[in-house]
Write a protein that holds these residues in place. Sequence first.
Motif, PDB file in Angstrom:
ATOM      1  N   TYR A   1      -8.973  -4.749  -4.242  1.00 42.26           N
ATOM      2  CA  TYR A   1      -7.047  -4.722  -3.548  1.00 42.26           C
ATOM      3  C   TYR A   1      -6.537  -4.581  -4.913  1.00 42.26           C
ATOM      4  O   TYR A   1      -6.824  -4.818  -6.300  1.00 42.26           O
ATOM      5  CB  TYR A   1      -7.352  -6.175  -3.281  1.00 42.26           C
ATOM      6  CG  TYR A   1      -8.039  -6.222  -1.680  1.00 42.26           C
ATOM      7  CD1 TYR A   1      -7.375  -5.253  -0.688  1.00 42.26           C
ATOM      8  CD2 TYR A   1      -9.487  -6.855  -1.908  1.00 42.26           C
ATOM      9  CE1 TYR A   1      -8.286  -6.677   0.970  1.00 42.26           C
ATOM     10  CE2 TYR A   1      -9.433  -7.273  -0.217  1.00 42.26           C
ATOM     11  CZ  TYR A   1      -9.350  -6.540   0.392  1.00 42.26           C
ATOM     12  OH  TYR A   1      -9.597  -6.988   1.995  1.00 42.26           O
TER      13      TYR A   1
ATOM     14  N   GLY B   1       0.073 -10.497  -0.125  1.00 42.93           N
ATOM     15  CA  GLY B   1      -0.747  -9.481   0.814  1.00 42.93           C
ATOM     16  C   GLY B   1       0.081  -9.382   2.408  1.00 42.93           C
ATOM     17  O   GLY B   1       0.288  -8.306   2.661  1.00 42.93           O
TER      18      GLY B   1
ATOM     19  N   ALA C   1      -8.233  -8.464   5.428  1.00 42.99           N
ATOM     20  CA  ALA C   1      -7.520  -8.454   3.928  1.00 42.99           C
ATOM     21  C   ALA C   1      -7.372  -9.917   3.761  1.00 42.99           C
ATOM     22  O   ALA C   1      -7.813 -10.243   2.585  1.00 42.99           O
ATOM     23  CB  ALA C   1      -7.038  -7.245   3.989  1.00 42.99           C
TER      24      ALA C   1
END
Length: 241
Positions: A145, A159, A206
């Motif tokens: 990520y 996020g 995620a």
Amino acid sequence: MKQKGFRYLAWVPKPKPRTDVDKAAGGDYEAMKRVRSKRGFNVFIDVLDSDSERDQAAVTAGDDPNSAIRESLSKAQSRSYDKALNGCQVKAVKDVTGKNISSMADEFEQYETSYKAAVERELNGDPELVELASAMGDCLKGKGYRVDSVSPTGMSERGYREFSARMNAIAKKQGLVDAGADDNTVYRPRLSQAEANKYLAEETKAALDDLECGKSFYADFGPKAGGIAARLDSEFGRWTL
């Protein structure tokens, strides 16, 4: 308000039961896991669910009996009502807290300034949180990520900002983004249910990876962030539910 010629009912809102969303905001791991399994970072879920749970305030205008009183007034009377209410609120804040404010808009600005300063000092300046955020960042990088900032607030917002940017990119291709729009505005694109579900599935994965990497971070960050809000709410005479 009565002295200014308006009917007004003294009203104190009743506390609402704490939901998983409330618990998740406080860093509760199990609650965060349940919420993120369904809603991810609360981005693409809004395409599927316009009445999202996160957008439902603990107290809505409809709960206040004075809302009905105001709605019964003419436009001219409503303007006078709002002016009178602002003056009464300013007086109440001064009397209760000693804050020197000129309007409720001024109160909002003072609150925001105090909040931002407290966040920078007590969250981004907290050595333990800084260490936990850095460890979380390393973990997420190891999973592939992108991590642009390892500040505590940067990690807590990472996020949401990533998937908001992704949704805005889709909306921009569809010509739905205003010229000069800033990064804080999120535009809802036109997506089929299948398309929205696909993006949401990526987002929930995620979000769960983010949670696993940040389990210790969120357990510390949530209560500290909530403590700042509660303290300032009390300092400024706001409701804390």
